[in-house]
Scaffold this motif. Structure first.
Motif, PDB file in Angstrom:
ATOM      1  N   ILE A  37      35.114 -22.040  50.015  1.00  0.00           N
ATOM      2  CA  ILE A  37      35.101 -20.921  50.970  1.00  0.00           C
ATOM      3  C   ILE A  37      36.505 -20.765  51.562  1.00  0.00           C
ATOM      4  N   PRO A  38      37.159 -19.623  51.343  1.00  0.00           N
ATOM      5  CA  PRO A  38      38.533 -19.458  51.843  1.00  0.00           C
ATOM      6  C   PRO A  38      38.567 -19.307  53.362  1.00  0.00           C
ATOM      7  N   THR A  39      39.476 -20.054  54.002  1.00  0.00           N
ATOM      8  CA  THR A  39      39.604 -20.000  55.463  1.00  0.00           C
ATOM      9  C   THR A  39      41.081 -19.826  55.819  1.00  0.00           C
ATOM     10  N   HIS A  40      41.336 -19.583  57.096  1.00  0.00           N
ATOM     11  CA  HIS A  40      42.718 -19.414  57.549  1.00  0.00           C
ATOM     12  C   HIS A  40      43.404 -20.755  57.832  1.00  0.00           C
TER      13      HIS A  40
ATOM     14  N   VAL B 123      42.169  -9.316  62.155  1.00  0.00           N
ATOM     15  CA  VAL B 123      40.787  -9.739  62.428  1.00  0.00           C
ATOM     16  C   VAL B 123      39.837  -8.556  62.245  1.00  0.00           C
ATOM     17  N   ILE B 124      38.735  -8.790  61.571  1.00  0.00           N
ATOM     18  CA  ILE B 124      37.659  -7.793  61.443  1.00  0.00           C
ATOM     19  C   ILE B 124      36.826  -7.895  62.720  1.00  0.00           C
ATOM     20  N   LEU B 125      36.625  -6.779  63.408  1.00  0.00           N
ATOM     21  CA  LEU B 125      36.024  -6.824  64.754  1.00  0.00           C
ATOM     22  C   LEU B 125      34.493  -6.895  64.711  1.00  0.00           C
TER      23      LEU B 125
ATOM     24  N   GLU C 211      33.847 -15.468  62.490  1.00  0.00           N
ATOM     25  CA  GLU C 211      34.731 -14.300  62.452  1.00  0.00           C
ATOM     26  C   GLU C 211      35.520 -14.340  61.147  1.00  0.00           C
ATOM     27  N   PHE C 212      35.854 -13.160  60.670  1.00  0.00           N
ATOM     28  CA  PHE C 212      36.592 -13.033  59.413  1.00  0.00           C
ATOM     29  C   PHE C 212      37.812 -12.152  59.641  1.00  0.00           C
TER      30      PHE C 212
ATOM     31  N   ASN D 275      42.768 -10.157  51.231  1.00  0.00           N
ATOM     32  CA  ASN D 275      41.587 -10.995  50.983  1.00  0.00           C
ATOM     33  C   ASN D 275      40.852 -11.289  52.286  1.00  0.00           C
ATOM     34  N   ILE D 276      39.525 -11.265  52.220  1.00  0.00           N
ATOM     35  CA  ILE D 276      38.718 -11.599  53.397  1.00  0.00           C
ATOM     36  C   ILE D 276      38.570 -13.121  53.462  1.00  0.00           C
TER      37      ILE D 276
END
Ligand code: CDP
Length: 237
Positions: free
Chosen positions: A66-69, A86-88, A180-181, A188-189
């Motif tokens: 799972i890709p994360t920051h 950031v996607i709200l 949050e994504f 990329n998300i």
């Protein structure tokens, strides 16, 4: 990595620019807020516990594809991570009914849901984080396409599929949590923010004891002791 100017201050973290335009630093604060900022407090050590817990959980999720920051933990209160837009949308995942689900729909508190529920809330404090359906998300242009909403749901379920059995093995029920994504510089998300007892509910499987921010919301006390126990169980101590 050089910490530069403050980019943004949120309720639980401060975000700093760095000398790399694609990387930022989060400082985890000891501040606690609940009920959309109406209840406020501070608990020494809370920020460091959340940084350490999030670090372990981001590493676990990355190891499961799972890709994360997450890039690295810098010190007790600082995490280096990818800069994103950031996607709200707050993605809420629920295995057991409690909190706003029981309040809004009258479902019995503690009821194990027949399947994992994924909900979207609008990340907007002024509006009180209202519930969103897919059409609201598209009308508000929170994402570009329906495909992206499907992806958020898919990724949220993947996170749950990793974390729920992981915590069960450590004697904790993962009741619900908020994700949050964001979109990285390539579009990329990826998973962002933090994964900690501030935004997850953990109930001890044997005693039913609450091991998360509900200790603060409900005035139960013993918040950092509970967070430390969550960290120790993660570390296998
Ligand atoms: O706290 P409340 O009962 O109002 O919210 P909820 O919708 O039942 O929360 C579901 C899960 O998402 C809980 O684990 C909360 O800690 C988390 N959450 C969060 O971290 N931030 C929010 N703004 C809303 C919920």
């Amino acid at each position: 990595m050089e910490k530069r100017e403050l980019l943004y201050e949120g309720k639980a973290k401060r975000l700093f620019l760095t000398d790399d335009e694609n990387l930022v630093i989060s400082e985890f604060k000891d501040d606690l807020t609940a009920f959309n900022g109406e209840k406020k407090s501070s608990e020494a050590g809370k920020g460091a516990l959340n940084n350490k817990i999030s670090t372990e959980l981001f590493k676990l999720l990355e190891a499961n594809g799972i890709p994360t920051h997450f890039v690295k933990m810098i010190d007790d209160n600082h995490m280096l991570h990818t800069k994103v837009d950031v996607i709200l949308i707050e993605v809420i995942v629920r295995n057991i009914a409690t909190g706003s689900l029981t309040r809004n729909l009258g479902i019995e508190d503690g009821k194990v849901l027949p399947f994992t529920l994924v909900e979207f809330d609008y990340k907007d404090d002024d509006l009180g984080d209202p519930k969103l359906n897919d059409q609201h998300c598209l009308i508000l242009e929170l994402v570009e396409h329906q495909d992206e909403l499907d992806k958020l749901r898919r990724m949220a379920r993947q996170v749950n599929d990793v974390l729920k059995p992981y915590f069960a093995e450590k004697g904790l029920n993962l009741v619900d949590f908020k994700l949050e994504f964001g979109k990285d510089s390539s579009g990329n998300i990826i998973l962002v923010d933090e994964i900690s007892p501030d935004n997850c509910r953990f109930w001890d499987i044997e005693s039913g004891e609450k091991m998360d921010k509900d200790r603060f919301r409900q005035g139960l006390g013993g918040l950092t002791v509970a967070y430390e126990q969550v960290l120790n169980r993660i570390l296998g101590k």
